[in-house]
Motif scaffolding. Sequence first.
Motif, PDB file in Angstrom:
ATOM      1  N   ILE A 122      27.482  41.354 -73.630  1.00 52.96           N
ATOM      2  CA  ILE A 122      27.797  39.950 -73.855  1.00 52.96           C
ATOM      3  C   ILE A 122      27.464  39.581 -75.290  1.00 52.96           C
ATOM      4  CG2 ILE A 122      25.521  39.136 -73.095  1.00 52.96           C
ATOM      5  CD1 ILE A 122      26.967  36.765 -71.757  1.00 52.96           C
ATOM      6  N   SER A 123      28.246  38.663 -75.838  1.00 57.51           N
ATOM      7  CA  SER A 123      28.003  38.191 -77.199  1.00 57.51           C
ATOM      8  C   SER A 123      28.191  36.683 -77.225  1.00 57.51           C
ATOM      9  CB  SER A 123      28.965  38.859 -78.187  1.00 57.51           C
ATOM     10  OG  SER A 123      28.699  38.414 -79.506  1.00 57.51           O
ATOM     11  N   ILE A 145      18.166  29.521 -86.776  1.00 57.33           N
ATOM     12  CA  ILE A 145      17.893  30.266 -85.546  1.00 57.33           C
ATOM     13  C   ILE A 145      18.355  29.426 -84.360  1.00 57.33           C
ATOM     14  CG2 ILE A 145      16.112  31.305 -84.099  1.00 57.33           C
ATOM     15  CD1 ILE A 145      14.435  31.717 -86.603  1.00 57.33           C
ATOM     16  N   ARG A 146      19.322  29.978 -83.641  1.00 55.94           N
ATOM     17  CA  ARG A 146      19.846  29.234 -82.501  1.00 55.94           C
ATOM     18  C   ARG A 146      18.966  29.472 -81.274  1.00 55.94           C
ATOM     19  NH1 ARG A 146      26.034  31.086 -82.224  1.00 55.94           N
ATOM     20  NH2 ARG A 146      24.988  33.122 -82.335  1.00 55.94           N
ATOM     21  N   PRO A 147      18.775  28.467 -80.437  1.00 62.99           N
ATOM     22  CA  PRO A 147      17.983  28.676 -79.218  1.00 62.99           C
ATOM     23  C   PRO A 147      18.691  29.646 -78.279  1.00 62.99           C
ATOM     24  CG  PRO A 147      19.088  26.535 -79.177  1.00 62.99           C
ATOM     25  CD  PRO A 147      19.278  27.100 -80.546  1.00 62.99           C
ATOM     26  N   LEU A 148      17.854  30.360 -77.519  1.00 61.30           N
ATOM     27  CA  LEU A 148      18.419  31.341 -76.592  1.00 61.30           C
ATOM     28  C   LEU A 148      19.200  30.655 -75.479  1.00 61.30           C
ATOM     29  CD1 LEU A 148      15.429  33.842 -76.167  1.00 61.30           C
ATOM     30  CD2 LEU A 148      17.604  34.271 -77.328  1.00 61.30           C
ATOM     31  N   VAL A 149      20.277  31.291 -75.089  1.00 61.08           N
ATOM     32  CA  VAL A 149      21.038  30.869 -73.908  1.00 61.08           C
ATOM     33  C   VAL A 149      20.856  31.960 -72.860  1.00 61.08           C
ATOM     34  CG1 VAL A 149      23.312  30.355 -72.965  1.00 61.08           C
ATOM     35  CG2 VAL A 149      22.717  29.579 -75.266  1.00 61.08           C
ATOM     36  N   HIS A 150      20.363  31.580 -71.680  1.00 58.10           N
ATOM     37  CA  HIS A 150      20.040  32.564 -70.647  1.00 58.10           C
ATOM     38  C   HIS A 150      21.161  32.681 -69.619  1.00 58.10           C
ATOM     39  CE1 HIS A 150      16.007  31.679 -72.300  1.00 58.10           C
ATOM     40  NE2 HIS A 150      15.808  32.973 -72.036  1.00 58.10           N
ATOM     41  N   TRP A 151      21.240  33.846 -69.024  1.00 57.66           N
ATOM     42  CA  TRP A 151      22.318  34.201 -68.087  1.00 57.66           C
ATOM     43  C   TRP A 151      21.701  34.542 -66.737  1.00 57.66           C
ATOM     44  CZ3 TRP A 151      27.719  35.255 -68.583  1.00 57.66           C
ATOM     45  CH2 TRP A 151      28.278  35.977 -67.533  1.00 57.66           C
ATOM     46  N   ILE A 192       9.677  22.318 -62.239  1.00 57.25           N
ATOM     47  CA  ILE A 192      10.833  23.218 -62.377  1.00 57.25           C
ATOM     48  C   ILE A 192      11.655  23.105 -61.088  1.00 57.25           C
ATOM     49  CG2 ILE A 192      11.606  25.574 -62.787  1.00 57.25           C
ATOM     50  CD1 ILE A 192       8.797  26.100 -64.007  1.00 57.25           C
ATOM     51  N   GLN A 193      12.873  22.551 -61.191  1.00 58.23           N
ATOM     52  CA  GLN A 193      13.723  22.309 -60.024  1.00 58.23           C
ATOM     53  C   GLN A 193      14.979  23.183 -60.127  1.00 58.23           C
ATOM     54  OE1 GLN A 193      15.144  18.278 -59.596  1.00 58.23           O
ATOM     55  NE2 GLN A 193      15.374  18.480 -57.377  1.00 58.23           N
ATOM     56  N   VAL A 194      15.203  23.986 -59.104  1.00 60.34           N
ATOM     57  CA  VAL A 194      16.360  24.894 -59.075  1.00 60.34           C
ATOM     58  C   VAL A 194      17.357  24.402 -58.024  1.00 60.34           C
ATOM     59  CG1 VAL A 194      17.151  27.245 -58.690  1.00 60.34           C
ATOM     60  CG2 VAL A 194      14.946  26.838 -59.808  1.00 60.34           C
ATOM     61  N   LYS A 195      18.570  24.017 -58.467  1.00 60.41           N
ATOM     62  CA  LYS A 195      19.651  23.608 -57.568  1.00 60.41           C
ATOM     63  C   LYS A 195      20.704  24.712 -57.517  1.00 60.41           C
ATOM     64  CE  LYS A 195      18.981  18.674 -58.571  1.00 60.41           C
ATOM     65  NZ  LYS A 195      19.639  17.414 -59.021  1.00 60.41           N
ATOM     66  N   GLU A 196      21.796  24.439 -56.779  1.00 58.31           N
ATOM     67  CA  GLU A 196      22.841  25.444 -56.630  1.00 58.31           C
ATOM     68  C   GLU A 196      23.501  25.767 -57.968  1.00 58.31           C
ATOM     69  OE1 GLU A 196      24.060  27.339 -54.158  1.00 58.31           O
ATOM     70  OE2 GLU A 196      22.325  26.740 -52.978  1.00 58.31           O
ATOM     71  N   THR A 197      23.686  24.765 -58.783  1.00 62.84           N
ATOM     72  CA  THR A 197      24.447  24.968 -60.020  1.00 62.84           C
ATOM     73  C   THR A 197      23.656  24.688 -61.293  1.00 62.84           C
ATOM     74  OG1 THR A 197      25.290  22.692 -59.891  1.00 62.84           O
ATOM     75  CG2 THR A 197      26.636  24.418 -58.879  1.00 62.84           C
ATOM     76  N   SER A 198      22.372  24.351 -61.169  1.00 60.27           N
ATOM     77  CA  SER A 198      21.609  24.029 -62.383  1.00 60.27           C
ATOM     78  C   SER A 198      20.117  24.219 -62.145  1.00 60.27           C
ATOM     79  CB  SER A 198      21.877  22.580 -62.827  1.00 60.27           C
ATOM     80  OG  SER A 198      21.414  21.669 -61.849  1.00 60.27           O
ATOM     81  N   THR A 199      19.383  24.399 -63.236  1.00 60.47           N
ATOM     82  CA  THR A 199      17.919  24.482 -63.220  1.00 60.47           C
ATOM     83  C   THR A 199      17.374  23.505 -64.252  1.00 60.47           C
ATOM     84  OG1 THR A 199      17.945  26.813 -62.567  1.00 60.47           O
ATOM     85  CG2 THR A 199      15.922  25.973 -63.580  1.00 60.47           C
ATOM     86  N   VAL A 200      16.433  22.641 -63.830  1.00 62.16           N
ATOM     87  CA  VAL A 200      15.867  21.629 -64.722  1.00 62.16           C
ATOM     88  C   VAL A 200      14.363  21.886 -64.872  1.00 62.16           C
ATOM     89  CG1 VAL A 200      15.509  19.173 -65.137  1.00 62.16           C
ATOM     90  CG2 VAL A 200      17.594  19.949 -63.979  1.00 62.16           C
ATOM     91  N   ILE A 201      13.891  22.023 -66.119  1.00 61.09           N
ATOM     92  CA  ILE A 201      12.467  22.235 -66.414  1.00 61.09           C
ATOM     93  C   ILE A 201      11.961  21.032 -67.195  1.00 61.09           C
ATOM     94  CG2 ILE A 201      10.774  23.726 -67.553  1.00 61.09           C
ATOM     95  CD1 ILE A 201      12.764  26.030 -67.253  1.00 61.09           C
ATOM     96  N   SER A 202      10.941  20.364 -66.652  1.00 64.01           N
ATOM     97  CA  SER A 202      10.417  19.139 -67.284  1.00 64.01           C
ATOM     98  C   SER A 202       8.915  19.273 -67.519  1.00 64.01           C
ATOM     99  CB  SER A 202      10.679  17.916 -66.373  1.00 64.01           C
ATOM    100  OG  SER A 202      12.044  17.818 -66.043  1.00 64.01           O
ATOM    101  N   VAL A 230      10.584  32.659 -68.383  1.00 66.99           N
ATOM    102  CA  VAL A 230      12.023  32.659 -68.035  1.00 66.99           C
ATOM    103  C   VAL A 230      12.732  33.785 -68.770  1.00 66.99           C
ATOM    104  CG1 VAL A 230      14.180  31.356 -68.276  1.00 66.99           C
ATOM    105  CG2 VAL A 230      12.112  30.212 -67.454  1.00 66.99           C
ATOM    106  N   HIS A 231      12.401  33.960 -70.053  1.00 66.76           N
ATOM    107  CA  HIS A 231      13.054  34.995 -70.848  1.00 66.76           C
ATOM    108  C   HIS A 231      12.737  36.394 -70.321  1.00 66.76           C
ATOM    109  CE1 HIS A 231      14.977  36.847 -74.230  1.00 66.76           C
ATOM    110  NE2 HIS A 231      13.847  37.443 -74.632  1.00 66.76           N
ATOM    111  N   SER A 232      11.534  36.564 -69.744  1.00 66.33           N
ATOM    112  CA  SER A 232      11.177  37.874 -69.199  1.00 66.33           C
ATOM    113  C   SER A 232      11.968  38.206 -67.935  1.00 66.33           C
ATOM    114  CB  SER A 232       9.674  37.923 -68.897  1.00 66.33           C
ATOM    115  OG  SER A 232       9.353  37.036 -67.822  1.00 66.33           O
ATOM    116  N   LEU A 233      12.494  37.181 -67.276  1.00 65.63           N
ATOM    117  CA  LEU A 233      13.231  37.390 -66.016  1.00 65.63           C
ATOM    118  C   LEU A 233      14.743  37.418 -66.208  1.00 65.63           C
ATOM    119  CD1 LEU A 233      11.178  34.981 -63.701  1.00 65.63           C
ATOM    120  CD2 LEU A 233      11.010  37.478 -63.819  1.00 65.63           C
ATOM    121  N   LEU A 234      15.261  36.659 -67.175  1.00 67.60           N
ATOM    122  CA  LEU A 234      16.706  36.530 -67.367  1.00 67.60           C
ATOM    123  C   LEU A 234      17.127  37.099 -68.711  1.00 67.60           C
ATOM    124  CD1 LEU A 234      17.338  32.866 -66.098  1.00 67.60           C
ATOM    125  CD2 LEU A 234      17.531  35.010 -64.804  1.00 67.60           C
ATOM    126  N   ASP A 235      18.417  37.470 -68.791  1.00 70.73           N
ATOM    127  CA  ASP A 235      18.983  37.895 -70.061  1.00 70.73           C
ATOM    128  C   ASP A 235      19.215  36.677 -70.937  1.00 70.73           C
ATOM    129  OD1 ASP A 235      19.512  40.838 -69.719  1.00 70.73           O
ATOM    130  OD2 ASP A 235      20.573  40.056 -67.958  1.00 70.73           O
TER     131      ASP A 235
END
Length: 710
Positions: free
Chosen positions: A601-602, A628-634, A679-689, A703-708
């Motif tokens: 992925i790029s 430096i752009r913030p990471l986008v996780h997959w 940290i709330q995880v829904k079907e289509t989104s995750t919200v961290i406050s 989060v980065h250690s778990l996701l790409d």
Amino acid sequence: TSLSRTGGYNLPPCHIVNLCGFHILFDCPLDLSALTIFSPISTSLYEKLYEETSAGPSFTSLDTPLVGPMQETKKLLDRTNLIPAEPYYKTVESLHLWNVSLIDVVLISSPMGMLGLPFLTRTEGFSAKIYATEATARLSQFMMEDLIAMHMEFKQFYGPEETSFLQLFKWEELEALPPALKEIVLGKDGTELGSWMPLYSAADVRDCLRKVQTLKYAEEACYNGTLIIKAFSSGLEIGSCNWTLKGPKRNISYISSSVFSSGVAMDFNFHALRGSDVLVYSDFASWNGVHGVGDENNCSSMVTDDCSTKSGNEYTWELSADSLLNFDESSEEMDKLNFICSCSMDSVKAGGSVLIPIGRLAIILQLLELFALHIDSSDVKVPIFIISTVAEELLAYTSILPEWLCKHRQEKVIHILTRMFKLKVLYSGKPVFAHEELIKEKKIHIFPTVHSHELLMMWQEPCIVVCPHWSLRLGPVVHLLQRWHGDPNSLLVLEEGVDTDLALLPFKPVAMKVLECSFLSGLKLEKVPPLLKLLQPKLILLPDHTKPCFAPLTESLPCLFYPENETLRLPNSHNLAELHIATDLASQLTWSKMKNDELTISRLTGELFVDKGKHYLLAKKPANPLEIRPLVHWGKLDLESLLLALEKSGVKGSIEKVSGDDGYGSNVLNVFEPGKALIQVKETSTVISTGDKSLASLISDAVHSLLDGI
């Protein structure tokens, strides 16, 4: 969505296709055969009206008193059970159920498929793009203008005030109509009462034509940068066509009524329809009601799986195409036309006249040529009269249509052009159609109306008259039928497709001979399976009522059957849309391999746009290389794994399930040490406050250690 099935040559089917989010309407016809429920205005009716008016007023049995000519003529018209009113016109009932503002594109396949379009274009909110071939748009204009002119006679008789014929009847009286009339008025299921409308005006027609974008055959039109639209000849009539639509992920071909070989129109170009993702086949006009559609016994004997893909039964493209074209349909049609001419000359020799209210331009053009040959070869000289408000302009237009005509007529034009440029040729050029010379030689005479002064001065009988309208309710045919219906030597030539008994009802008793003819309105049933196999679409869509006919083929051909007035949703296309990336942008791509997937992925930024069905990505202004752009996780975050990762960093929390206002539940991780976070995880989104920057950094690392991330 199928809005209406075919009713033959004069009533093509109507469909709506949703492709790439656009609603595309195929054809907008008018059921002119329904005019037979109305009483025609004839010379004898005027005479009867005068007699009854002189003797005193009469009254109808309706509760609502009628005024003017309708009142005095009701008694006469009761004898035939026809409706004594200014005609309304029957449109496609299901089309009125659609919000016209949602229609994006209208594609017109033939002149007959355009006759109902002014009803649509004058509707508030209509903004669709309309496409038709140049010839179809022009011929449709002639037909609509002639229809308005013929209808004007009703206006003159009944008066300018517009009164719906439906207002003359209570529901009980409509229910009590004879079955033949009731089915036309209400439809088979009694739901078509709302499809009747007063005829459009000349201004409506002009406004409609202004909205039409005309095309040549194979000319490319692009709608909204996404759909590529092309028209290809169908062979049915001059300018008639089939359509191809190409979107980013799927392409569709639409086959309307088609004829492989025509004596006038350009032949059916089926080569251009090969290899479609979806083929909508709606060409059943020629065997509608003839081969017993819906009767499995009638169909199964004609449709076999000779086109299957089993070994030993393969056809090459060339051999298959040749087998379809081996049978010369135009020669068979020519035999029918010669038979009409022969019967006509027999009537003329017996002292009778011939009346031909056929509405097909190609048939009329060929008949005029053959009549001239038959008259020249006989010792009987008979005048040919063409009576129509648009006849002179229409026949003149046919002389400038070479690109829309069949090959042998195009060759005549080529020879004419070579002679014009004084090139050495062995052929002496002739007009494309013989009527041009016949008019100059005064063997054919053209008049706008039956009461034209010039016609009355030239009139002689016996004669041959070509005039509208084939419904026998409008135009010159009404007056001439009234004159000749009692002459056993005269001949009336009709085309199959109209209820002859009902059409002739106001003229009975009919002593004149009636010749009912059947012309090709589409492909013959036995030709359909080889054609479908030859075109090799990935999916074929057929009307539901043809299932008994095509049931033997479903094993070898990928067919789906669609019902009328229901939306059929097609399987998702597995085609991937192509993205064309600019070279300077593609050079910036840096690929990363995903942890739990064999996927690289790029990440890049550019401007996306669509042009002619293709997606393009162009580079934006140069980005700051030091930024430096913030990471986008997959991927989807698993809270239990996240809690374990956080605990390794000294963060403590608990997981609970909560229900939301929308009725859907979500999983929540409450962090309470060393700070507070949610940290709330829904079907289509995750919200961290969280309001703690150091805690936010710890959560981000987990989060980065778990996701790409890229």
